[in-house]
Enzyme design. Structure first.
Site: not given
Length: 240
Positions: A8, A129
């Site tokens: 990330d 998500d």
């Protein structure tokens, strides 16, 4: 099942967020390219990259870090975060990203997903998500009334390569993945599903595998950096 180690990217560094909060970022490596190379050298067959700043900005921010990773590694990488138009999709695929992940835009402009999947077969994934089964967008800042399974099914005829399913409340919290919800989604759609969010131990990987659901793989980030999951053991568990 494939293990996708997560890198990330925030401000050019490899970080992990706690439950998606940009203010709760832990830096694990200030050289994402070196981290990517380490994952490749350890035997990982794929990399999972996220431009966190890009997800919030709506356009690529950590391009230099991504390009450095591509220069340092030879295994395929999938990338999400800030990819919301065809020009950005073409740019990343042209630079060597193997698969782009479309998240927010899959909700706001599903026709773009269809057009991209048609133009680039096998190279377009959708990132869904969810919080309590409902889809969240724009870096998880906005919740919708859309159910994850409904949105996934709507892309079945589009040629989408994979769905990356993240349970937001489990992400980076080291609480274990939502195995039941992930398995249910994998069974509900013909698109390959990749589990993400909360994978924090070898037992979590075993539980996903033992669910019997047709999962393509699992993404893990913090647990690999913290040492909670031994990478070699994880690869062995998923390869069985």
């Amino acid at each position: 099942m494939i293990l996708y180690p997560a890198i990330d990217l925030k401000d050019g560094q490899a970080v992990r967020l706690y439950k998606g909060d940009m203010d709760k970022a832990t830096v694990f490596n200030d050289s994402p390219a070196a981290q990517a190379r380490a994952f490749q050298d350890a035997g990982c067959a794929w990399l999972h990259l996220v431009d966190l700043n890009g997800a919030f900005a709506g356009a690529p921010v950590n391009a230099a870090a991504v390009e450095a990773i591509l220069a340092e590694t030879s295994v395929p990488a999938q990338l999400g975060g800030g990819i919301r138009d065809m020009a950005t999709i073409e740019m990343w695929l042209g630079k060597g990203i193997a698969r782009v992940i479309l998240g927010t835009v899959a909700v706001e402009d599903p026709e773009l997903v269809r057009a991209a999947a048609k133009a680039f077969p096998g190279q377009v994934a959708v990132g869904l998500d969810a919080r309590a089964g409902r889809v969240a967008t724009r870096g998880w800042a906005e919740e919708t009334d859309l159910m994850v399974t409904d949105l996934a099914r709507s892309f079945e005829d589009a040629g989408v390569a994979a769905i990356i399913y993240t349970d937001i409340d489990r992400d980076g919290a080291m609480q274990g993945p939502n195995v039941a919800a992930t398995a249910a989604l994998a069974r509900a759609t013909s698109i390959p599903v990749i589990a993400s969010g909360g994978v924090s131990s070898l037992d979590d990987l075993r539980a996903l595998k033992a669910s019997g659901a047709p999962l393509d793989g699992a993404i893990s980030g913090r647990a690999l950096y913290d040492g909670a999951i031994d990478l070699a053991e994880a690869l062995a568990v998923l390869a069985d």
